[in-house]
Motif scaffolding. Sequence first.
Motif, mmCIF file in Angstrom:
data_model
loop_
_atom_site.group_PDB
_atom_site.id
_atom_site.type_symbol
_atom_site.label_atom_id
_atom_site.label_comp_id
_atom_site.label_asym_id
_atom_site.label_seq_id
_atom_site.Cartn_x
_atom_site.Cartn_y
_atom_site.Cartn_z
ATOM 1 N N ARG A 183 -5.052 6.506 3.669
ATOM 2 C CA ARG A 183 -6.037 5.425 3.567
ATOM 3 C C ARG A 183 -6.701 5.124 4.912
ATOM 4 O O ARG A 183 -6.855 3.971 5.329
ATOM 5 C CB ARG A 183 -5.398 4.174 2.977
ATOM 6 N N THR A 212 2.672 7.280 -9.180
ATOM 7 C CA THR A 212 1.653 6.857 -8.207
ATOM 8 C C THR A 212 0.239 7.053 -8.738
ATOM 9 O O THR A 212 -0.737 6.790 -8.019
ATOM 10 C CB THR A 212 1.814 7.623 -6.886
ATOM 11 N N ALA A 213 0.112 7.547 -9.983
ATOM 12 C CA ALA A 213 -1.220 7.735 -10.566
ATOM 13 C C ALA A 213 -1.825 6.376 -10.913
ATOM 14 O O ALA A 213 -1.127 5.386 -11.096
ATOM 15 C CB ALA A 213 -1.129 8.613 -11.813
ATOM 16 N N GLY A 214 -3.103 6.319 -10.991
ATOM 17 C CA GLY A 214 -3.777 5.073 -11.345
ATOM 18 C C GLY A 214 -4.523 4.498 -10.165
ATOM 19 O O GLY A 214 -4.077 4.586 -9.012
ATOM 20 N N GLU A 215 -5.646 3.878 -10.452
ATOM 21 C CA GLU A 215 -6.493 3.325 -9.399
ATOM 22 C C GLU A 215 -5.779 2.213 -8.645
ATOM 23 O O GLU A 215 -5.223 1.287 -9.240
ATOM 24 C CB GLU A 215 -7.784 2.774 -10.016
ATOM 25 N N GLY A 216 -5.747 2.333 -7.336
ATOM 26 C CA GLY A 216 -5.138 1.318 -6.497
ATOM 27 C C GLY A 216 -3.632 1.359 -6.421
ATOM 28 O O GLY A 216 -3.025 0.497 -5.770
ATOM 29 N N GLU A 237 0.880 10.397 -3.921
ATOM 30 C CA GLU A 237 -0.288 9.513 -4.017
ATOM 31 C C GLU A 237 -1.210 10.039 -5.097
ATOM 32 O O GLU A 237 -1.427 11.254 -5.216
ATOM 33 C CB GLU A 237 -1.013 9.473 -2.671
ATOM 34 N N GLY A 238 -1.735 9.115 -5.909
ATOM 35 C CA GLY A 238 -2.671 9.516 -6.945
ATOM 36 C C GLY A 238 -2.077 10.461 -7.967
ATOM 37 O O GLY A 238 -2.799 11.278 -8.558
ATOM 38 N N ASP A 252 0.832 -1.205 0.000
ATOM 39 C CA ASP A 252 0.000 0.000 0.000
ATOM 40 C C ASP A 252 0.870 1.260 0.000
ATOM 41 O O ASP A 252 0.463 2.302 -0.527
ATOM 42 C CB ASP A 252 -0.896 0.032 1.243
#
Length: 555
Positions: free
Chosen positions: A142, A77-81, A105-106, A39
Amino acid sequence: MSETLSIYIAQLNPNLGAVQSNCKAIAAAYARGMADGADLILTPELSITGYPLEDLVLKPYFVRMARQALESLAEITAGEGAPGLLVGAPWLDDGVLYNSTFLLEGGNITAIRYKHDLPNYGVFDEKRVFSQGPLPKPILFRGISLGVMICEDMWFPSVANALKSDGAEILLVPTCSPFQVNKHQEREKQGQLRTEETKLPLIFCNQVCGQDELVFEGASYVLNHRGKKIIQMPAWQEAELLTCWKRVNDGFVCETENMNELETGMAAIYQAMMLGLRDYVQKNHFPGVLLGLSGGIDSALSAAVAVDALGADKVDCIMMPSRFTSGESVSDAEECAKLLGVNYDTIAIKPGMDAFNEMLFPAFKDTNPDTTEENIQSRLRGLILMSLSNKFGKMVLTTGNKSEMSVGYATLYGDMCGGYSVLKDVYKLDVFELCRWRNQTVPKGALGPSGPVMPHNIIAKPPTAELRDDQKDEDSLPPYERLDDILRCLVDNEMAVSEIIERGHDASEVARIEHLLYIAEYKRRQSPPGVKITGKNYGRDRRYPITNGFRSARS
């Protein structure tokens, strides 16, 4: 609120200032962590730039480049999950420069935390280049509150207690903590104190690299909320580990256990010398090293470390006999070279000495030979080695130890010539012990041979510079058992002469050694760098004035 969290600890070896290659290494570790199901990926302090930055970080362009690299790195770090990434870099905020850690993140920078406690002692001078940040707040990731303490922030209770008060659930310590003998014990002690005070688990993530005079051994670890060490990552090598966390009652528990044994004593010192030399040579793009192999113990140990760190094909050894060089020294050097498998050559200095004697005869007439002629021999050897270095590119490795450098028992522009000193922070008695240890042990990761790497006679015979007939070190110096104890008292412990005398040493001998220590400072200022081993090395750690009229013995 998340009930689980997986944190990937990336113990990396950065190249200081090489921002782009460091980001590539971080991205590669990130990809491995993502493949393992992490994670969050945790990297050491200032992982984008390397540490310590010294005055490089005062260059505005460098700081801008680090910021641009950080912003580009966030894109991975882009992208779902996709996992989050904790990295470190210098950060300019409204004209104020901070040592900072970032959560990526993201595809964005979602949190920034500044280092609060800036070390400014020993080898550290962060207050020269960075400003103190405020007490940090936890980072919400998270649904879990993470308390980030940057290196020195762990060494005092204020940051940990503030994070605890603000709801932190796990303490993360990105750090760059340099090696010295037994320092890992103090690191663990400080971590345990913070866990005992806060009842929070702690992750300590250290870099592993050689950086000029410093080495960082890694040895990252994890403590549970009771202060028990449940993860010990290896020292002296890059390492990565996925740790799995689960919420139990009101806190988080690490379900991963992974214990590696850490080297201690001579094994740790030897590893520090190998890593320091390897990274210095490779990151400065030298094709290898060369050194004078005299048949003595210091050059034999230096050659062994070089072979173990770089490989025998990267090491050239030169025997440079004079009329004072014994047949025993010649045969010992030859056997040592064979045991190590190095490139070995002989260049006699007699023709050069004859030329110097002829050149200097008019100036030296009506004088008797003394240390001047002895030093010419040493300087001629230094000239030969530097000439070979200039011609073929390999770096000259000097071979003097800390005992000699302390009292000036070395020749400026002679045996002090070179680019790096493996033994600079190693006392003579430890040189003997390291040689015995290496002859019986193959260090982890060593590229050199198994079995003895130097003849026993090199260790057993009395040390000598062989610059005059029947010369022995103890003609000029006390026996090393006494000398090293006096020096440890004066240098490492800053004891007064009166206190050293109380240990049983002769007053006149202690006063003489103190005087030699101070008047040799000008030599040490011109000596090459060497890896820090002890609590106080010459260079960025112990900084004494050259012009210095103080003598404890006279006070």
